[in-house]
Structure formats: structure tokens, C-alpha cells
Write a protein that holds these residues in place. Sequence first.
Motif, mmCIF file in Angstrom:
data_model
loop_
_atom_site.group_PDB
_atom_site.id
_atom_site.type_symbol
_atom_site.label_atom_id
_atom_site.label_comp_id
_atom_site.label_asym_id
_atom_site.label_seq_id
_atom_site.Cartn_x
_atom_site.Cartn_y
_atom_site.Cartn_z
ATOM 1 N N ARG A 54 0.814 -1.223 0.000
ATOM 2 C CA ARG A 54 0.000 0.000 0.000
ATOM 3 C C ARG A 54 0.844 1.268 0.000
ATOM 4 O O ARG A 54 0.315 2.356 -0.197
ATOM 5 C CB ARG A 54 -0.956 0.002 1.182
ATOM 6 C CG ARG A 54 -2.100 -0.962 0.998
ATOM 7 C CD ARG A 54 -3.037 -0.940 2.162
ATOM 8 N NE ARG A 54 -4.130 -1.866 1.940
ATOM 9 C CZ ARG A 54 -4.909 -2.334 2.900
ATOM 10 N NH1 ARG A 54 -4.722 -1.940 4.142
ATOM 11 N NH2 ARG A 54 -5.877 -3.180 2.624
ATOM 12 N N MET A 57 0.283 3.567 -2.864
ATOM 13 C CA MET A 57 -0.818 4.532 -2.899
ATOM 14 C C MET A 57 -0.282 5.949 -2.643
ATOM 15 O O MET A 57 -0.843 6.917 -3.125
ATOM 16 C CB MET A 57 -1.870 4.191 -1.845
ATOM 17 C CG MET A 57 -2.535 2.852 -2.024
ATOM 18 S SD MET A 57 -3.778 2.849 -3.304
ATOM 19 C CE MET A 57 -5.067 3.754 -2.502
ATOM 20 N N THR A 78 8.977 -0.775 -2.722
ATOM 21 C CA THR A 78 8.583 -0.556 -1.329
ATOM 22 C C THR A 78 9.803 -0.378 -0.423
ATOM 23 O O THR A 78 10.934 -0.615 -0.837
ATOM 24 C CB THR A 78 7.748 -1.748 -0.811
ATOM 25 O OG1 THR A 78 8.582 -2.903 -0.756
ATOM 26 C CG2 THR A 78 6.537 -1.988 -1.688
ATOM 27 N N VAL A 86 -0.568 -2.288 -6.306
ATOM 28 C CA VAL A 86 -1.904 -2.022 -5.772
ATOM 29 C C VAL A 86 -2.838 -1.935 -6.968
ATOM 30 O O VAL A 86 -2.574 -1.188 -7.914
ATOM 31 C CB VAL A 86 -1.964 -0.715 -4.958
ATOM 32 C CG1 VAL A 86 -3.386 -0.424 -4.505
ATOM 33 C CG2 VAL A 86 -1.037 -0.780 -3.762
ATOM 34 N N GLU A 94 -9.488 0.241 -3.612
ATOM 35 C CA GLU A 94 -8.561 -0.888 -3.652
ATOM 36 C C GLU A 94 -9.271 -2.209 -3.904
ATOM 37 O O GLU A 94 -10.243 -2.540 -3.240
ATOM 38 C CB GLU A 94 -7.789 -0.971 -2.335
ATOM 39 C CG GLU A 94 -6.801 -2.123 -2.286
ATOM 40 C CD GLU A 94 -6.137 -2.267 -0.940
ATOM 41 O OE1 GLU A 94 -6.448 -3.250 -0.249
ATOM 42 O OE2 GLU A 94 -5.330 -1.389 -0.579
ATOM 43 N N ALA A 97 -3.762 -5.651 -3.026
ATOM 44 C CA ALA A 97 -2.415 -5.095 -2.901
ATOM 45 C C ALA A 97 -1.501 -6.236 -2.509
ATOM 46 O O ALA A 97 -1.844 -7.052 -1.649
ATOM 47 C CB ALA A 97 -2.376 -3.991 -1.843
#
Length: 122
Positions: A54, A57, A78, A86, A94, A97
Motif C-alpha cells: 500500500r 498509494m 517498497t 496495488v 482498492e 495489494a
Amino acid sequence: MAIAASKPGMALLILILLALIALAVLPIVEIAVDNAPPISHAVLRHGREALVARECMNGWELRMYNPTTERTGLICMTSEGKWGIVILNKYGEEITAFLKNKAKTLEQVIRYMRNAGYELIQ
């Protein structure tokens, strides 16, 4: 338990008390369950990895679109050094993810998404 074994009436009394306690607590449990936030598909299916993914996002590196499903994929590296994906529906909500653990390069992630029907849009 020695007391309950020596007096059968005492065991019945304990069972009745436990049943009454359970009945008293049941409404509290129902309220807690009803007010609990829903658990998304992503978290149910992918657990903690969904939470890490996430991050995309907040700052995605690449965006892809699937014209068939009208879904958008946000891709990012990440904080764990793994590619996150995602998937959002056409309303920006959503769908799922997850981390693409085996992908080492962005090109591998793009190939994965293209195989799923996504086109590069940014």
C-alpha cells in the motif's frame, strides 16, 4: 474440581453460572464485531505484504491500466526493497495489494502486468 466431583449439584450450578455469564457477554461481543472495520481482500489474502504494498498509494513509480476490467495498477519499490502492486477499481477503490516477491526488475513487473491485460499509461 474436587468439590464439583463430590457434589453433583455444584457442577450443575457452575455450568449454569458459566452459561449466564456467556449470555451476558454475548451482546458486547456482537457490538464489537459489528463495529470492527472490514478486512480487505488484500489483507485476507496477502497479510502483512498487502500493508507494505500500500506504500504505492502514496507514491507510485508506474501506473498501468486494464481496459477490459477498467482497473488501474500502481507499481512502486517498497521500503522492503520489493516491488509492490496495488490494483484499484474504476472508482479508485482498492481491489488488492501485494508484493511481487520474485520480480527483481521493473521490466519483470511490467511483463507480469501485461500478461494480466494491463497497458502502460505512465
